[in-house]
Scaffold this motif. Structure first.
Motif, mmCIF file in Angstrom:
data_model
loop_
_atom_site.group_PDB
_atom_site.id
_atom_site.type_symbol
_atom_site.label_atom_id
_atom_site.label_comp_id
_atom_site.label_asym_id
_atom_site.label_seq_id
_atom_site.Cartn_x
_atom_site.Cartn_y
_atom_site.Cartn_z
ATOM 1 N N GLU A 1 0.823 -1.208 0.000
ATOM 2 C CA GLU A 1 0.000 0.000 0.000
ATOM 3 C C GLU A 1 0.863 1.266 0.000
ATOM 4 N N ILE A 2 1.910 1.297 0.832
ATOM 5 C CA ILE A 2 2.738 2.509 0.873
ATOM 6 C C ILE A 2 3.568 2.651 -0.398
ATOM 7 N N ASP A 3 3.829 1.539 -1.093
ATOM 8 C CA ASP A 3 4.561 1.616 -2.363
ATOM 9 C C ASP A 3 3.689 2.165 -3.494
ATOM 10 N N ARG B 1 8.877 8.777 8.736
ATOM 11 C CA ARG B 1 9.544 7.501 8.994
ATOM 12 C C ARG B 1 8.905 6.728 10.143
ATOM 13 N N SER B 2 8.316 7.425 11.092
ATOM 14 C CA SER B 2 7.618 6.738 12.183
ATOM 15 C C SER B 2 6.415 5.963 11.648
ATOM 16 N N ILE B 3 5.742 6.516 10.650
ATOM 17 C CA ILE B 3 4.622 5.817 10.023
ATOM 18 C C ILE B 3 5.116 4.579 9.292
ATOM 19 N N LEU B 4 6.231 4.707 8.592
ATOM 20 C CA LEU B 4 6.781 3.581 7.832
ATOM 21 C C LEU B 4 7.168 2.433 8.748
ATOM 22 N N GLU C 1 -5.188 6.309 7.872
ATOM 23 C CA GLU C 1 -5.509 6.411 6.445
ATOM 24 C C GLU C 1 -4.941 5.221 5.672
ATOM 25 N N VAL C 2 -3.724 4.805 6.049
ATOM 26 C CA VAL C 2 -3.139 3.610 5.425
ATOM 27 C C VAL C 2 -3.997 2.391 5.747
ATOM 28 N N ARG C 3 -4.412 2.279 6.998
ATOM 29 C CA ARG C 3 -5.258 1.157 7.412
ATOM 30 C C ARG C 3 -6.580 1.143 6.651
ATOM 31 N N CYS C 4 -7.134 2.323 6.405
ATOM 32 C CA CYS C 4 -8.410 2.399 5.692
ATOM 33 C C CYS C 4 -8.305 1.835 4.280
ATOM 34 N N CYS C 5 -7.162 1.966 3.669
ATOM 35 C CA CYS C 5 -6.953 1.408 2.329
ATOM 36 C C CYS C 5 -7.018 -0.114 2.358
ATOM 37 N N LEU C 6 -6.561 -0.685 3.465
ATOM 38 C CA LEU C 6 -6.563 -2.140 3.609
ATOM 39 C C LEU C 6 -7.879 -2.655 4.176
ATOM 40 N N GLU C 7 -8.545 -1.824 4.985
ATOM 41 C CA GLU C 7 -9.825 -2.204 5.595
ATOM 42 C C GLU C 7 -10.854 -1.127 5.252
ATOM 43 N N ILE D 1 -15.074 5.917 9.870
ATOM 44 C CA ILE D 1 -14.487 6.437 11.109
ATOM 45 C C ILE D 1 -13.256 7.277 10.796
ATOM 46 N N GLY D 2 -12.505 6.895 9.744
ATOM 47 C CA GLY D 2 -11.345 7.695 9.335
ATOM 48 C C GLY D 2 -11.759 9.086 8.902
ATOM 49 N N GLU D 3 -12.851 9.184 8.131
ATOM 50 C CA GLU D 3 -13.342 10.482 7.684
ATOM 51 C C GLU D 3 -13.864 11.306 8.852
ATOM 52 N N GLU D 4 -14.479 10.658 9.823
ATOM 53 C CA GLU D 4 -14.986 11.378 10.994
ATOM 54 C C GLU D 4 -13.839 11.981 11.806
ATOM 55 N N TRP D 5 -12.760 11.219 11.943
ATOM 56 C CA TRP D 5 -11.593 11.749 12.678
ATOM 57 C C TRP D 5 -10.943 12.897 11.907
ATOM 58 N N GLN D 6 -10.881 12.761 10.585
ATOM 59 C CA GLN D 6 -10.316 13.841 9.778
ATOM 60 C C GLN D 6 -11.147 15.111 9.943
ATOM 61 N N GLU D 7 -12.448 14.976 9.965
ATOM 62 C CA GLU D 7 -13.331 16.117 10.134
ATOM 63 C C GLU D 7 -13.169 16.723 11.523
ATOM 64 N N ALA D 8 -13.018 15.856 12.523
ATOM 65 C CA ALA D 8 -12.830 16.350 13.889
ATOM 66 C C ALA D 8 -11.537 17.144 14.004
ATOM 67 N N LEU D 9 -10.471 16.647 13.365
ATOM 68 C CA LEU D 9 -9.192 17.365 13.389
ATOM 69 C C LEU D 9 -9.315 18.693 12.652
ATOM 70 N N LYS D 10 -10.022 18.673 11.539
ATOM 71 C CA LYS D 10 -10.209 19.897 10.746
ATOM 72 C C LYS D 10 -10.955 20.960 11.552
ATOM 73 N N ASN D 11 -11.922 20.526 12.338
ATOM 74 C CA ASN D 11 -12.725 21.464 13.125
ATOM 75 C C ASN D 11 -11.944 22.076 14.279
ATOM 76 N N THR D 12 -10.839 21.450 14.651
ATOM 77 C CA THR D 12 -10.009 22.014 15.718
ATOM 78 C C THR D 12 -9.071 23.083 15.183
ATOM 79 N N GLY D 13 -9.033 23.256 13.863
ATOM 80 C CA GLY D 13 -8.108 24.226 13.266
ATOM 81 C C GLY D 13 -6.856 23.525 12.798
ATOM 82 N N GLU D 14 -5.729 24.199 12.942
ATOM 83 C CA GLU D 14 -4.458 23.640 12.486
ATOM 84 C C GLU D 14 -4.015 22.514 13.393
#
Length: 418
Positions: A260-262, A275-278, A370-376, A382-395
């Motif tokens: 997936e990361i490739d 690199r921590s994600i990798l 997000e990587v996990r969502c590609c596999l599952e 839930i990934g989109e909900e977390w992204q929206e929650a982060l977006k609503n907090t600002g930067e």
């Protein structure tokens, strides 16, 4: 070996793709009376019509002379003394032509004997990395038969492979790296030496091995690289716990993450994954298996403190004390792994409200989700909900600065100076 010079009509080296700052450095060295060539990976990659990651230069100028010519340079390294010339965030590496004993089995601990271009070529690892390019004459200079090996897509050591691998065992990892990146065949004698000398890898610096591993996880060829490392028995020696896990059915999930990361997360227009994600891609399936066997199969849901302990245990098992990863990276990986059980808890949430933690590394954990969502695909919502929650907090959260302690007034001196 006999020098072979390939004129402009004999090759298709694209001079227009050479970094302009590299050409500037070479012109300045030449004007100062020094011989200089573009060397190594950039020459190889451009001949293969690939985009080089960097542009290294070799010259007759000594490190101290390079430092005097370029004010924007610093000298680094004890084992291998060279100059880094900085242009903004970009760094060009300039080294002095080396010589050395190519017939000794002794491990190379220092490599600071100056030499000629021919001696410098003969001390390099593989023939495809031993080519020089002269931008002023537009010629390829070959002392080791590397130009022909590029044409036939063959990997061959410069000199006797058994000696070369014993001098620097990391060369075996680099050999596997080039198989993964280019799909080249290994010269038969070099392949025999690879199998017979692989135990020598234990003598290598863990920092150098880790850097090769991280670079390949970033390369877009990580899946092939780990497969090749396993095939030649090197991964089992470098990271035995990971090597053993990959031989089990549950370990195959790691290959899915690497694939997936490739594909999805590696492209010229995309920023590289942290690199921590990798590293988390290598460790998360192992952590999942441990938690399942120690808790879920016993019908018990672990609390977050237990998951935290398991995450650190996994990191310490896979990367033992003899193979240290930087402390900052270790805690970054641990944070990503632990956060997955906050983002996608094992128990159903009682509250539908998502609370974004005040953690500067939280966006990394979300990127791994997000990587996990590609596999599952079932995690996509839930990934989109977390992204929206982060977006609503600002930067993205910013690290808090530590407050400096106020110094107490100094005690008056018994013998004040006049």
């Amino acid at each position: 070996m006999q020098q072979t010079i390939y004129q402009a009509g004999d090759h298709s080296f694209p001079l227009e793709q050479v970094d302009k700052d590299a050409l500037y450095v070479m012109e300045k060295l030449r004007n100062a009376g020094h011989l200089c060539y573009l060397v190594g990976g950039s020459v190889r990659d451009l001949l293969l019509q690939r985009t080089p990651k960097d542009f290294d230069i070799s010259t007759s100028a000594l490190p101290e002379e390079i430092r005097k010519i370029f004010r924007n340079s610093i000298l680094i390294g004890r084992r291998f003394r060279l100059a880094h010339i900085r242009f903004g965030r970009k760094i060009l590496e300039v080294s002095t032509f080396r010589s050395g004993d190519n017939e000794s089995e002794n491990l190379i601990l220092r490599d600071n004997e100056w030499g000629t271009p021919e001696q410098d070529a003969l001390r390099r690892d593989f023939t495809i990395n031993g080519l020089f390019y002269d931008p002023f004459a537009h010629t390829i200079i070959d002392y080791v038969g590397g130009f022909a090996d590029l044409k036939r897509a063959q990997l061959r050591t410069i000199g006797q492979p058994f000696l070369r691998f014993k001098q620097d065992p990391v060369r075996m990892i680099r050999l596997v790296k080039f198989v993964a990146r280019f799909g080249f065949d290994i010269d038969p004698e070099t392949k025999v030496a690879l199998f017979e000398c692989r135990s020598e890898i234990a003598k290598s610096s863990s920092a150098r091995v880790l850097e090769e591993l991280l670079r390949m996880l970033e390369s877009g060829s990580s899946l092939s690289f780990i497969e090749q490392l396993t095939h030649y028995g090197l991964l089992q020696l470098i990271l035995p716990v990971l090597g053993q896990f990959l031989e089990k059915p549950a370990g195959q999930e790691i290959y899915n993450y690497l694939r997936e990361i490739d594909t999805t997360f590696h492209a010229p227009h995309l920023p590289p994954l942290d690199r921590s994600i990798l590293l988390s891609c290598l460790l998360y399936p192992y952590l999942q298996k441990r938690i399942a066997s120690q808790f879920l199969e016993r019908e018990r849901i672990p609390h977050l403190g237990e998951i935290q302990q398991e995450a650190f245990d996994v990191i310490d098992e896979v990367f033992p004390e003899s193979f240290r990863i930087p402390r900052r990276m270790k805690y970054g990986v641990a944070g990503i792994l632990i956060s997955q059980y906050r983002l996608t808890p094992l128990e159903k949430r009682r509250s539908s409200r998502l609370r974004v933690p005040q953690d500067p590394d939280f966006p990394l954990a979300l990127k791994f989700l997000e990587v996990r969502c590609c596999l599952e695909p079932g995690l996509q919502q839930i990934g989109e909900e977390w992204q929206e929650a982060l977006k609503n907090t600002g930067e993205a959260p910013v690290k808090k600065r530590r407050r400096r302690r106020k110094r107490s007034p100094a005690a008056p001196s018994e013998n004040p100076s006049p």
